[in-house]
Design an enzyme around this catalytic site. Structure first.
Site, PDB file in Angstrom:
ATOM      1  N   VAL A 152       0.835  -1.197   0.000  1.00  3.12           N
ATOM      2  CA  VAL A 152       0.000   0.000   0.000  1.00  3.12           C
ATOM      3  C   VAL A 152       0.871   1.249   0.000  1.00  3.12           C
ATOM      4  O   VAL A 152       0.595   2.218  -0.717  1.00  3.12           O
ATOM      5  CB  VAL A 152      -0.958  -0.007   1.199  1.00  3.12           C
ATOM      6  CG1 VAL A 152      -1.817   1.262   1.222  1.00  3.12           C
ATOM      7  CG2 VAL A 152      -1.856  -1.234   1.137  1.00  3.12           C
ATOM      8  N   TYR A 153       1.936   1.226   0.784  1.00  8.15           N
ATOM      9  CA  TYR A 153       2.829   2.385   0.836  1.00  8.15           C
ATOM     10  C   TYR A 153       3.481   2.627  -0.522  1.00  8.15           C
ATOM     11  O   TYR A 153       3.487   3.753  -1.038  1.00  8.15           O
ATOM     12  CB  TYR A 153       3.892   2.166   1.913  1.00  8.15           C
ATOM     13  CG  TYR A 153       4.800   3.360   2.103  1.00  8.15           C
ATOM     14  CD1 TYR A 153       4.345   4.489   2.778  1.00  8.15           C
ATOM     15  CD2 TYR A 153       6.102   3.364   1.617  1.00  8.15           C
ATOM     16  CE1 TYR A 153       5.162   5.591   2.950  1.00  8.15           C
ATOM     17  CE2 TYR A 153       6.923   4.456   1.779  1.00  8.15           C
ATOM     18  CZ  TYR A 153       6.453   5.568   2.449  1.00  8.15           C
ATOM     19  OH  TYR A 153       7.263   6.662   2.610  1.00  8.15           O
ATOM     20  N   ALA A 154       4.019   1.574  -1.127  1.00  7.87           N
ATOM     21  CA  ALA A 154       4.656   1.727  -2.437  1.00  7.87           C
ATOM     22  C   ALA A 154       3.644   2.184  -3.481  1.00  7.87           C
ATOM     23  O   ALA A 154       3.936   3.040  -4.322  1.00  7.87           O
ATOM     24  CB  ALA A 154       5.297   0.406  -2.867  1.00  7.87           C
TER      25      ALA A 154
END
Length: 258
Positions: A152-154
């Site tokens: 999700v962060y990437a």
């Protein structure tokens, strides 16, 4: 004409470094963050410049709407979408509330703040949007052994890269510049809040990241990578993206035919 910048995540790290640098260069600054005490301390550092603390939580609709109203209603010359949260963990382990917070802060907030600021910048014929992402945006093809999984962060950072590139093209010739700033590991509190000890790892200073971002605007860079010396590496990535995009056909590719 006075210069007015709005910086999110201005209470620490890259956002604080941006606010200090811009104030030192004579900008008035709307400093957005969650911690009123830190924003007030920042304002006290620059008695000759107007630094206006704006306490807002960009993980909430109310916080985004409050900051968007400022972006739409005041003559911003620069918007720095820097606020962030880490939440480094595999998708299956990421609690729903943390996933929601991450997407709200790194996708919803910069999208809506930019949408609010751009019409005024277009009317005035000038302005700059800086979206702070990171080199993790380019890490998608990495094997499991290479990097911790943080889908999700990437993905959120990759959104900022693509949005900035397309928005740059949409605004070409208008006087409004767009940049996505992609540092690597930076010496801030960011990783400590995640419980990661990177004190022994080589890290870039937040001040150097800001130097790169502002110089990158002068150079006309849409994707600014402070730690990448060989810009040809990035160009090859972008050329490959366009080659893949242009290589599509209406016929089914041979490998999918039985």
């Amino acid at each position: 004409m006075s210069k007015l910048a709005l910086v999110t995540g201005a209470s620490s790290g890259i956002g604080l470094a941006f606010a200090r640098r811009l104030a030192g260069q004579g900008h008035d600054v709307v400093a957005v963050g969650r911690r009123a005490d830190r924003l007030e301390a920042l304002a006290a550092e620059f008695p000759d410049v107007r630094i206006r603390p704006l306490v807002a939580d960009l993980s909430t609709d109310a916080g985004v709407d409050a900051v968007a109203a400022v972006c739409a209603g005041e003559p911003l010359t620069m918007l720095v979408n820097n606020a962030g949260v880490a939440h480094y963990m595999p998708l299956a382990e990421l609690p729903a509330d943390k996933a929601r917070e991450l997407v709200h802060v790194k996708v919803v907030a910069p999208t809506l703040l930019t949408r609010a600021a751009v019409p005024g910048m277009l009317a005035r014929g000038e302005g700059a949007i800086v979206n702070v992402a990171g080199m993790i945006a380019f890490s998608g093809p990495a094997p499991a052994a290479r990097l911790p999984r943080r889908a999700v962060y990437a993905g959120a950072l990759a959104h900022l890269v693509a949005m900035s590139q397309v928005l740059h093209a949409e605004l070409a010739g208008t006087g409004v510049r767009v940049q996505v700033l992609c540092p690597g590991v930076v010496a801030t509190e960011f990783h400590e809040r995640q419980g990661l000890d990177l004190s022994a790892a080589p890290r870039m200073s937040a001040e150097d990241v800001v130097t790169a971002g502002l110089r990158g605007l002068e150079l006309g860079e849409t994707v600014c990578t402070p730690g990448v010396e060989d810009t040809g590496l990035l160009q090859r990535v972008f050329d490959a993206d366009l080659a893949a995009f242009g290589g599509q056909r209406v016929e089914l590719a041979g490998r999918y035919r039985s």
